[in-house]
Write a protein that holds these residues in place. Structure first.
Motif, PDB file in Angstrom:
ATOM      1  N   TYR A   8     -16.434 -23.800   5.725  1.00  0.00           N
ATOM      2  CA  TYR A   8     -17.390 -22.838   6.280  1.00  0.00           C
ATOM      3  C   TYR A   8     -17.142 -22.610   7.764  1.00  0.00           C
ATOM      4  CZ  TYR A   8     -20.200 -23.024   2.006  1.00  0.00           C
ATOM      5  OH  TYR A   8     -20.641 -22.932   0.704  1.00  0.00           O
ATOM      6  N   PHE A   9     -16.904 -23.676   8.484  1.00  0.00           N
ATOM      7  CA  PHE A   9     -16.636 -23.558   9.912  1.00  0.00           C
ATOM      8  C   PHE A   9     -15.383 -22.721  10.160  1.00  0.00           C
ATOM      9  CE2 PHE A   9     -14.369 -24.999  13.716  1.00  0.00           C
ATOM     10  CZ  PHE A   9     -15.317 -24.692  14.673  1.00  0.00           C
ATOM     11  N   ALA A  10     -14.314 -22.955   9.402  1.00  0.00           N
ATOM     12  CA  ALA A  10     -13.067 -22.211   9.579  1.00  0.00           C
ATOM     13  C   ALA A  10     -13.284 -20.727   9.299  1.00  0.00           C
ATOM     14  CB  ALA A  10     -11.983 -22.773   8.678  1.00  0.00           C
ATOM     15  N   ILE A  11     -13.965 -20.403   8.236  1.00  0.00           N
ATOM     16  CA  ILE A  11     -14.233 -18.997   7.900  1.00  0.00           C
ATOM     17  C   ILE A  11     -15.086 -18.343   8.975  1.00  0.00           C
ATOM     18  CG2 ILE A  11     -15.420 -17.493   6.255  1.00  0.00           C
ATOM     19  CD1 ILE A  11     -14.540 -19.500   4.071  1.00  0.00           C
ATOM     20  N   PHE A  12     -16.146 -19.024   9.398  1.00  0.00           N
ATOM     21  CA  PHE A  12     -17.025 -18.506  10.445  1.00  0.00           C
ATOM     22  C   PHE A  12     -16.259 -18.309  11.743  1.00  0.00           C
ATOM     23  CE2 PHE A  12     -20.102 -19.305  13.908  1.00  0.00           C
ATOM     24  CZ  PHE A  12     -20.970 -18.258  13.670  1.00  0.00           C
ATOM     25  N   PHE A  13     -15.431 -19.264  12.112  1.00  0.00           N
ATOM     26  CA  PHE A  13     -14.659 -19.188  13.348  1.00  0.00           C
ATOM     27  C   PHE A  13     -13.700 -18.008  13.313  1.00  0.00           C
ATOM     28  CE2 PHE A  13     -10.938 -20.169  15.900  1.00  0.00           C
ATOM     29  CZ  PHE A  13     -11.528 -20.446  17.136  1.00  0.00           C
ATOM     30  N   VAL A  14     -12.993 -17.814  12.214  1.00  0.00           N
ATOM     31  CA  VAL A  14     -12.026 -16.716  12.108  1.00  0.00           C
ATOM     32  C   VAL A  14     -12.737 -15.369  12.203  1.00  0.00           C
ATOM     33  CG1 VAL A  14     -10.424 -15.575  10.515  1.00  0.00           C
ATOM     34  CG2 VAL A  14     -10.300 -18.034  10.850  1.00  0.00           C
ATOM     35  N   ILE A  15     -13.858 -15.219  11.533  1.00  0.00           N
ATOM     36  CA  ILE A  15     -14.594 -13.952  11.572  1.00  0.00           C
ATOM     37  C   ILE A  15     -15.078 -13.652  12.981  1.00  0.00           C
ATOM     38  CG2 ILE A  15     -16.700 -12.796  10.784  1.00  0.00           C
ATOM     39  CD1 ILE A  15     -16.261 -14.219   8.080  1.00  0.00           C
ATOM     40  N   ILE A  16     -15.695 -14.620  13.633  1.00  0.00           N
ATOM     41  CA  ILE A  16     -16.197 -14.420  14.999  1.00  0.00           C
ATOM     42  C   ILE A  16     -15.046 -14.164  15.956  1.00  0.00           C
ATOM     43  CG2 ILE A  16     -17.417 -15.527  16.916  1.00  0.00           C
ATOM     44  CD1 ILE A  16     -19.214 -14.574  14.642  1.00  0.00           C
ATOM     45  N   PHE A  17     -13.936 -14.864  15.800  1.00  0.00           N
ATOM     46  CA  PHE A  17     -12.777 -14.685  16.672  1.00  0.00           C
ATOM     47  C   PHE A  17     -12.219 -13.271  16.550  1.00  0.00           C
ATOM     48  CE2 PHE A  17      -8.218 -14.963  17.567  1.00  0.00           C
ATOM     49  CZ  PHE A  17      -8.257 -15.499  18.849  1.00  0.00           C
ATOM     50  N   ILE A  18     -12.082 -12.768  15.338  1.00  0.00           N
ATOM     51  CA  ILE A  18     -11.560 -11.417  15.128  1.00  0.00           C
ATOM     52  C   ILE A  18     -12.503 -10.370  15.712  1.00  0.00           C
ATOM     53  CG2 ILE A  18     -11.033  -9.694  13.355  1.00  0.00           C
ATOM     54  CD1 ILE A  18      -9.895 -12.008  11.667  1.00  0.00           C
ATOM     55  N   ILE A  19     -13.792 -10.520  15.493  1.00  0.00           N
ATOM     56  CA  ILE A  19     -14.770  -9.580  16.055  1.00  0.00           C
ATOM     57  C   ILE A  19     -14.707  -9.589  17.573  1.00  0.00           C
ATOM     58  CG2 ILE A  19     -17.246  -9.131  16.328  1.00  0.00           C
ATOM     59  CD1 ILE A  19     -17.567 -10.064  13.406  1.00  0.00           C
ATOM     60  N   THR A  20     -14.623 -10.765  18.168  1.00  0.00           N
ATOM     61  CA  THR A  20     -14.550 -10.871  19.629  1.00  0.00           C
ATOM     62  C   THR A  20     -13.280 -10.222  20.160  1.00  0.00           C
ATOM     63  OG1 THR A  20     -15.791 -12.942  19.517  1.00  0.00           O
ATOM     64  CG2 THR A  20     -14.601 -12.486  21.554  1.00  0.00           C
ATOM     65  N   MET A  21     -12.156 -10.439  19.508  1.00  0.00           N
ATOM     66  CA  MET A  21     -10.904  -9.845  19.961  1.00  0.00           C
ATOM     67  C   MET A  21     -10.956  -8.324  19.881  1.00  0.00           C
ATOM     68  SD  MET A  21      -9.153 -12.268  21.109  1.00  0.00           S
ATOM     69  CE  MET A  21      -7.646 -11.384  21.389  1.00  0.00           C
ATOM     70  N   ILE A  22     -11.561  -7.773  18.846  1.00  0.00           N
ATOM     71  CA  ILE A  22     -11.684  -6.318  18.718  1.00  0.00           C
ATOM     72  C   ILE A  22     -12.547  -5.757  19.835  1.00  0.00           C
ATOM     73  CG2 ILE A  22     -12.683  -4.484  17.289  1.00  0.00           C
ATOM     74  CD1 ILE A  22     -11.751  -6.124  14.832  1.00  0.00           C
ATOM     75  N   LEU A  23     -13.667  -6.402  20.115  1.00  0.00           N
ATOM     76  CA  LEU A  23     -14.560  -5.920  21.169  1.00  0.00           C
ATOM     77  C   LEU A  23     -13.900  -5.996  22.541  1.00  0.00           C
ATOM     78  CD1 LEU A  23     -17.961  -7.441  19.994  1.00  0.00           C
ATOM     79  CD2 LEU A  23     -17.185  -5.066  19.818  1.00  0.00           C
ATOM     80  N   VAL A  24     -13.201  -7.076  22.831  1.00  0.00           N
ATOM     81  CA  VAL A  24     -12.531  -7.225  24.120  1.00  0.00           C
ATOM     82  C   VAL A  24     -11.409  -6.197  24.252  1.00  0.00           C
ATOM     83  CG1 VAL A  24     -11.079  -8.771  25.477  1.00  0.00           C
ATOM     84  CG2 VAL A  24     -13.155  -9.634  24.421  1.00  0.00           C
ATOM     85  N   TYR A  25     -10.671  -5.958  23.187  1.00  0.00           N
ATOM     86  CA  TYR A  25      -9.588  -4.971  23.228  1.00  0.00           C
ATOM     87  C   TYR A  25     -10.134  -3.576  23.503  1.00  0.00           C
ATOM     88  CZ  TYR A  25      -5.708  -2.037  21.835  1.00  0.00           C
ATOM     89  OH  TYR A  25      -4.719  -1.099  21.821  1.00  0.00           O
ATOM     90  N   LYS A  26     -11.231  -3.203  22.839  1.00  0.00           N
ATOM     91  CA  LYS A  26     -11.824  -1.888  23.068  1.00  0.00           C
ATOM     92  C   LYS A  26     -12.306  -1.749  24.500  1.00  0.00           C
ATOM     93  CE  LYS A  26     -13.289  -0.684  18.413  1.00  0.00           C
ATOM     94  NZ  LYS A  26     -14.422  -0.345  17.546  1.00  0.00           N
ATOM     95  N   LYS A  27     -12.836  -2.824  25.061  1.00  0.00           N
ATOM     96  CA  LYS A  27     -13.329  -2.788  26.430  1.00  0.00           C
ATOM     97  C   LYS A  27     -12.180  -2.622  27.427  1.00  0.00           C
ATOM     98  CE  LYS A  27     -15.859  -5.582  29.778  1.00  0.00           C
ATOM     99  NZ  LYS A  27     -16.399  -6.903  30.059  1.00  0.00           N
ATOM    100  N   ASP A  28     -11.075  -3.273  27.189  1.00  0.00           N
ATOM    101  CA  ASP A  28      -9.945  -3.241  28.115  1.00  0.00           C
ATOM    102  C   ASP A  28      -8.997  -2.075  27.882  1.00  0.00           C
ATOM    103  OD1 ASP A  28     -10.840  -5.478  29.396  1.00  0.00           O
ATOM    104  OD2 ASP A  28      -9.488  -6.859  28.347  1.00  0.00           O
ATOM    105  N   LEU A  29      -9.167  -1.315  26.815  1.00  0.00           N
ATOM    106  CA  LEU A  29      -8.222  -0.256  26.480  1.00  0.00           C
ATOM    107  C   LEU A  29      -8.152   0.812  27.566  1.00  0.00           C
ATOM    108  CD1 LEU A  29      -6.267   0.760  24.361  1.00  0.00           C
ATOM    109  CD2 LEU A  29      -8.159   1.976  23.286  1.00  0.00           C
ATOM    110  N   LYS A  30      -9.291   1.204  28.109  1.00  0.00           N
ATOM    111  CA  LYS A  30      -9.309   2.221  29.168  1.00  0.00           C
ATOM    112  C   LYS A  30      -8.574   1.733  30.406  1.00  0.00           C
ATOM    113  CE  LYS A  30     -13.730   4.059  27.639  1.00  0.00           C
ATOM    114  NZ  LYS A  30     -15.142   4.199  27.959  1.00  0.00           N
ATOM    115  N   GLU A  31      -8.801   0.490  30.772  1.00  0.00           N
ATOM    116  CA  GLU A  31      -8.161  -0.068  31.964  1.00  0.00           C
ATOM    117  C   GLU A  31      -6.655  -0.242  31.750  1.00  0.00           C
ATOM    118  OE1 GLU A  31      -8.576  -4.095  34.559  1.00  0.00           O
ATOM    119  OE2 GLU A  31     -10.419  -3.182  33.804  1.00  0.00           O
TER     120      GLU A  31
END
Length: 62
Positions: A8-31
């Motif tokens: 459960y921890f591994a699945i939860f970690f992977v999902i949260i990690f992917i969501i965080t990476m997508i959000l950070v990428y979208k934020k930095d894309l303009k810059e």
């Protein structure tokens, strides 16, 4: 192999990690578009250099 809690921890970690990476990428894309202007020319130059080396190798082999 893994306990239920670890799975459960591994699945939860992977999902949260992917969501965080997508959000950070979208934020930095303009810059990134402003900071990395002209990098395609460097890529094209590098690829032309590699092509030039292959051409030299082809002609020197004979």
């Amino acid at each position: 192999m893994f306990s239920t809690g670890q799975a459960y921890f591994a699945i939860f970690f992977v999902i949260i990690f992917i969501i965080t990476m997508i959000l950070v990428y979208k934020k930095d894309l303009k810059e990134m578009k402003n900071q990395y202007k002209g990098t395609y020319w460097i890529l094209i130059g590098f690829l032309l250099f590699i092509l030039f080396l292959f051409i030299i190798k082809f002609f020197l082999r004979e």
